[in-house]
Design an enzyme around this catalytic site. Sequence first.
Site, PDB file in Angstrom:
ATOM      1  N   ARG A  23       0.813  -1.225   0.000  1.00 21.75           N
ATOM      2  CA  ARG A  23       0.000   0.000   0.000  1.00 21.75           C
ATOM      3  C   ARG A  23       0.838   1.263   0.000  1.00 21.75           C
ATOM      4  O   ARG A  23       0.374   2.335  -0.362  1.00 21.75           O
ATOM      5  CB  ARG A  23      -0.899   0.035   1.240  1.00 21.75           C
ATOM      6  CG  ARG A  23      -1.873  -1.113   1.328  1.00 21.75           C
ATOM      7  CD  ARG A  23      -2.514  -1.169   2.701  1.00 21.75           C
ATOM      8  NE  ARG A  23      -1.464  -1.404   3.701  1.00 21.75           N
ATOM      9  CZ  ARG A  23      -1.595  -1.169   5.003  1.00 21.75           C
ATOM     10  NH1 ARG A  23      -2.726  -0.677   5.471  1.00 21.75           N
ATOM     11  NH2 ARG A  23      -0.616  -1.418   5.834  1.00 21.75           N
ATOM     12  N   GLN A  47       5.696  27.641  13.903  1.00 28.38           N
ATOM     13  CA  GLN A  47       5.214  27.897  12.543  1.00 28.38           C
ATOM     14  C   GLN A  47       5.743  26.814  11.625  1.00 28.38           C
ATOM     15  O   GLN A  47       6.909  26.436  11.698  1.00 28.38           O
ATOM     16  CB  GLN A  47       5.714  29.271  12.071  1.00 28.38           C
ATOM     17  CG  GLN A  47       5.286  29.626  10.659  1.00 28.38           C
ATOM     18  CD  GLN A  47       5.715  31.031  10.276  1.00 28.38           C
ATOM     19  OE1 GLN A  47       5.518  31.973  11.026  1.00 28.38           O
ATOM     20  NE2 GLN A  47       6.296  31.168   9.100  1.00 28.38           N
ATOM     21  N   ASN A  49       6.386  25.651   7.579  1.00 26.89           N
ATOM     22  CA  ASN A  49       6.593  26.231   6.259  1.00 26.89           C
ATOM     23  C   ASN A  49       6.805  25.124   5.234  1.00 26.89           C
ATOM     24  O   ASN A  49       7.341  24.069   5.558  1.00 26.89           O
ATOM     25  CB  ASN A  49       7.818  27.153   6.274  1.00 26.89           C
ATOM     26  CG  ASN A  49       7.676  28.268   7.283  1.00 26.89           C
ATOM     27  OD1 ASN A  49       6.721  29.013   7.274  1.00 26.89           O
ATOM     28  ND2 ASN A  49       8.644  28.358   8.183  1.00 26.89           N
ATOM     29  N   ARG A  59      19.280  27.128  -2.149  1.00 25.54           N
ATOM     30  CA  ARG A  59      18.790  28.153  -1.214  1.00 25.54           C
ATOM     31  C   ARG A  59      19.710  28.176  -0.002  1.00 25.54           C
ATOM     32  O   ARG A  59      20.000  27.163   0.590  1.00 25.54           O
ATOM     33  CB  ARG A  59      17.365  27.846  -0.773  1.00 25.54           C
ATOM     34  CG  ARG A  59      16.368  27.819  -1.919  1.00 25.54           C
ATOM     35  CD  ARG A  59      14.969  27.478  -1.400  1.00 25.54           C
ATOM     36  NE  ARG A  59      14.023  27.290  -2.465  1.00 25.54           N
ATOM     37  CZ  ARG A  59      13.124  28.195  -2.844  1.00 25.54           C
ATOM     38  NH1 ARG A  59      13.070  29.366  -2.247  1.00 25.54           N
ATOM     39  NH2 ARG A  59      12.283  27.929  -3.820  1.00 25.54           N
ATOM     40  N   HIS A  62      21.288  30.471   5.205  1.00 27.98           N
ATOM     41  CA  HIS A  62      20.492  31.417   5.977  1.00 27.98           C
ATOM     42  C   HIS A  62      20.517  31.015   7.448  1.00 27.98           C
ATOM     43  O   HIS A  62      20.378  29.837   7.767  1.00 27.98           O
ATOM     44  CB  HIS A  62      19.037  31.416   5.498  1.00 27.98           C
ATOM     45  CG  HIS A  62      18.888  31.706   4.043  1.00 27.98           C
ATOM     46  ND1 HIS A  62      17.833  31.252   3.306  1.00 27.98           N
ATOM     47  CD2 HIS A  62      19.658  32.431   3.194  1.00 27.98           C
ATOM     48  CE1 HIS A  62      17.947  31.661   2.056  1.00 27.98           C
ATOM     49  NE2 HIS A  62      19.057  32.373   1.963  1.00 27.98           N
ATOM     50  N   LYS A  68      15.102  25.203  13.578  1.00 32.53           N
ATOM     51  CA  LYS A  68      14.374  24.643  12.433  1.00 32.53           C
ATOM     52  C   LYS A  68      14.384  23.123  12.532  1.00 32.53           C
ATOM     53  O   LYS A  68      15.391  22.525  12.916  1.00 32.53           O
ATOM     54  CB  LYS A  68      15.073  24.992  11.113  1.00 32.53           C
ATOM     55  CG  LYS A  68      14.964  26.399  10.661  1.00 32.53           C
ATOM     56  CD  LYS A  68      15.661  26.558   9.307  1.00 32.53           C
ATOM     57  CE  LYS A  68      15.610  27.988   8.852  1.00 32.53           C
ATOM     58  NZ  LYS A  68      16.348  28.177   7.608  1.00 32.53           N
ATOM     59  N   TYR A 132       9.642  22.750   6.743  1.00 30.49           N
ATOM     60  CA  TYR A 132      10.420  23.112   7.919  1.00 30.49           C
ATOM     61  C   TYR A 132       9.549  23.832   8.931  1.00 30.49           C
ATOM     62  O   TYR A 132       8.819  24.751   8.614  1.00 30.49           O
ATOM     63  CB  TYR A 132      11.672  23.914   7.557  1.00 30.49           C
ATOM     64  CG  TYR A 132      11.469  25.191   6.790  1.00 30.49           C
ATOM     65  CD1 TYR A 132      11.644  26.433   7.401  1.00 30.49           C
ATOM     66  CD2 TYR A 132      11.133  25.166   5.442  1.00 30.49           C
ATOM     67  CE1 TYR A 132      11.490  27.613   6.685  1.00 30.49           C
ATOM     68  CE2 TYR A 132      10.969  26.342   4.721  1.00 30.49           C
ATOM     69  CZ  TYR A 132      11.144  27.560   5.357  1.00 30.49           C
ATOM     70  OH  TYR A 132      10.978  28.727   4.646  1.00 30.49           O
ATOM     71  N   ASP A 169      20.710  35.526  -2.570  1.00 31.36           N
ATOM     72  CA  ASP A 169      21.724  34.517  -2.277  1.00 31.36           C
ATOM     73  C   ASP A 169      22.998  34.715  -3.104  1.00 31.36           C
ATOM     74  O   ASP A 169      24.090  34.366  -2.668  1.00 31.36           O
ATOM     75  CB  ASP A 169      21.164  33.109  -2.469  1.00 31.36           C
ATOM     76  CG  ASP A 169      20.274  32.682  -1.314  1.00 31.36           C
ATOM     77  OD1 ASP A 169      20.357  33.290  -0.226  1.00 31.36           O
ATOM     78  OD2 ASP A 169      19.485  31.734  -1.492  1.00 31.36           O
TER      79      ASP A 169
END
Length: 187
Positions: A23, A47, A49, A59, A62, A68, A132, A169
């Site tokens: 499955r 939060q 994201n 990316r 940062h 995170k 994240y 960036d």
Amino acid sequence: MPVETTAIEGLLVVRWETHGDERGFFRQTYQVRELTEALGREPVLRQGNHSRSAPGVLRGFHAEPWDKLVYVVRGQAMAAIADIRPDSATFGEVATFRLGEEPDGERIRLFISEGLANSFCTYGDGTVDYLYDVSDYWRPDIDKPAVAWDDPDLGVSWPVDDPTLSEADRANPTLRELFPDHPRFSS
């Protein structure tokens, strides 16, 4: 225990077994109590994201002012986490990980403490869905230290030669430019 510490303080790898059959599969991705035990503090996630990226997108790096918890649910990405905390014993060190749909079937999740710089680069043929959860709410006035993706002092070997980058960036400074007087850079 499914939560492993790394050489960089505050960077954790979360591994859970996958249970699959005809499955599909089921995998637990984290438990707060296990993160608490590994960190010595209880993380608070406020939060969630979701980022989607085409193949060849890079990316980061940062370092927003929050913890995170990252997970790739579709596609393949390489994460590179750099310690840019100037008072840290591992300042300037980088750890890399393969996230998402890897051939070995293992999917890991990363917990990245505040002050560590997070980056990822997508590879393969498909889009990448990167989830994240963070420990604070996004606001437009936050201080977001960032470091050049191709910083020679970090020496990351990315899985694509010519990544797609945002203008922001492309303009990020190197770690040496951010901390020119740091003992790591003295001759």
